[in-house]
Design an enzyme around this catalytic site. Structure first.
Site, mmCIF file in Angstrom:
data_model
loop_
_atom_site.group_PDB
_atom_site.id
_atom_site.type_symbol
_atom_site.label_atom_id
_atom_site.label_comp_id
_atom_site.label_asym_id
_atom_site.label_seq_id
_atom_site.Cartn_x
_atom_site.Cartn_y
_atom_site.Cartn_z
ATOM 1 N N CYS A 216 9.243 9.460 9.520
ATOM 2 C CA CYS A 216 8.623 9.458 8.191
ATOM 3 C C CYS A 216 8.114 10.864 7.901
ATOM 4 O O CYS A 216 7.479 11.482 8.755
ATOM 5 C CB CYS A 216 7.464 8.459 8.173
ATOM 6 S SG CYS A 216 6.640 8.366 6.576
ATOM 7 N N HIS B 114 12.330 1.173 3.968
ATOM 8 C CA HIS B 114 11.249 2.070 4.398
ATOM 9 C C HIS B 114 10.444 2.559 3.184
ATOM 10 O O HIS B 114 9.208 2.548 3.204
ATOM 11 C CB HIS B 114 11.870 3.233 5.182
ATOM 12 C CG HIS B 114 10.914 4.274 5.660
ATOM 13 N ND1 HIS B 114 10.697 4.539 6.997
ATOM 14 C CD2 HIS B 114 10.120 5.162 4.984
ATOM 15 C CE1 HIS B 114 9.801 5.512 7.111
ATOM 16 N NE2 HIS B 114 9.449 5.923 5.905
ATOM 17 N N GLU B 115 11.157 2.981 2.116
ATOM 18 C CA GLU B 115 10.463 3.544 0.940
ATOM 19 C C GLU B 115 9.699 2.471 0.173
ATOM 20 O O GLU B 115 8.587 2.712 -0.302
ATOM 21 C CB GLU B 115 11.443 4.259 0.005
ATOM 22 C CG GLU B 115 12.239 5.398 0.636
ATOM 23 C CD GLU B 115 11.427 6.350 1.476
ATOM 24 O OE1 GLU B 115 10.218 6.533 1.221
ATOM 25 O OE2 GLU B 115 11.992 6.907 2.440
ATOM 26 N N HIS C 119 6.495 1.811 1.679
ATOM 27 C CA HIS C 119 5.474 2.807 1.317
ATOM 28 C C HIS C 119 4.722 2.382 0.047
ATOM 29 O O HIS C 119 3.523 2.635 -0.080
ATOM 30 C CB HIS C 119 6.129 4.167 1.037
ATOM 31 C CG HIS C 119 6.259 5.056 2.241
ATOM 32 N ND1 HIS C 119 5.170 5.520 2.942
ATOM 33 C CD2 HIS C 119 7.350 5.595 2.838
ATOM 34 C CE1 HIS C 119 5.600 6.299 3.937
ATOM 35 N NE2 HIS C 119 6.919 6.359 3.901
HETATM 36 NI NI NI Z 1 8.173 7.434 5.193
#
Ligand code: NI
Length: 181
Positions: free
Chosen positions: A96, A138-139, A142
């Site tokens: 990340c 993953h995004e 976030h």
């Molecule tokens: Ni990340």
């Protein structure tokens, strides 16, 4: 376009739930292009708005940037949502941009369907798999205040983060492409 400053773990801004974008206007388009420029500047393969300190549901993804491996395209998405996740999962190493230098294996769905708005405010639907599917997951995590380290067992997480926090020589610039997102 401008490269924006990154927000690093353990900054609280990475733990907030991002606000939905009401209208895709010039400010949002500027955010998308700045995020793309920032992602490329740090050799990342994906970036979410909270990572540049903006609490909004905006992501950019460019999972494969290597011509030899068949480059994927740059995708900017506003208010992205996971519509479908395959039951088949795959383990692969993740990093990340907000936790530079930390990498660990994470189990994710192999295939996803994502819907959201593009830079023109049009609804788009993307079906993808492999690394690109992983970066979307993953995004979008976030945007919900979730980091990839949250999926690790506590021993692995503690060891990796202790090293990360102690490493005072840690610099913003990565020397090699880190495939971080
Ligand atoms: Ni990340």
């Amino acid at each position: 376009m401008a490269v924006r400053a990154l927000v690093y773990y353990p900054d609280d801004r990475l733990r907030k739930v991002g606000r939905k974008v009401q209208r895709v206007d010039d400010e949002v388009r500027r955010l998308l292009s700045d995020m793309a420029e920032t992602m490329y500047a740090f050799r990342g393969i994906g970036l979410a708005a909270p990572q540049v300190g903006v609490n909004r549901r905006v992501i950019v993804v460019h999972a494969v940037q290597d011509e030899e491996r068949g480059s994927s395209s740059l995708i900017g998405m506003v208010n992205p949502e996971i519509i479908e996740k395959s039951p088949e999962q795959e383990m692969a190493e993740e990093g990340c941009m907000s936790i530079p230098g930390v990498h660990a294996d994470v189990l994710r769905s192999q295939r996803v369907v994502v819907e959201g708005l593009d830079a023109d405010g049009n609804r788009v639907r993307i079906e993808t798999d492999g690394l690109e599917a992983r970066v979307f997951l993953h995004e979008i995590d976030h945007l919900n205040g979730v980091l990839f380290i949250d999926y690790l067992d506590s021993l692995t997480r503690d060891v990796l983060l202790k090293k990360y926090l102690e490493d005072t020589s840690r610099q913003v610039e990565s020397k090699a492409p880190d495939q971080e997102a």
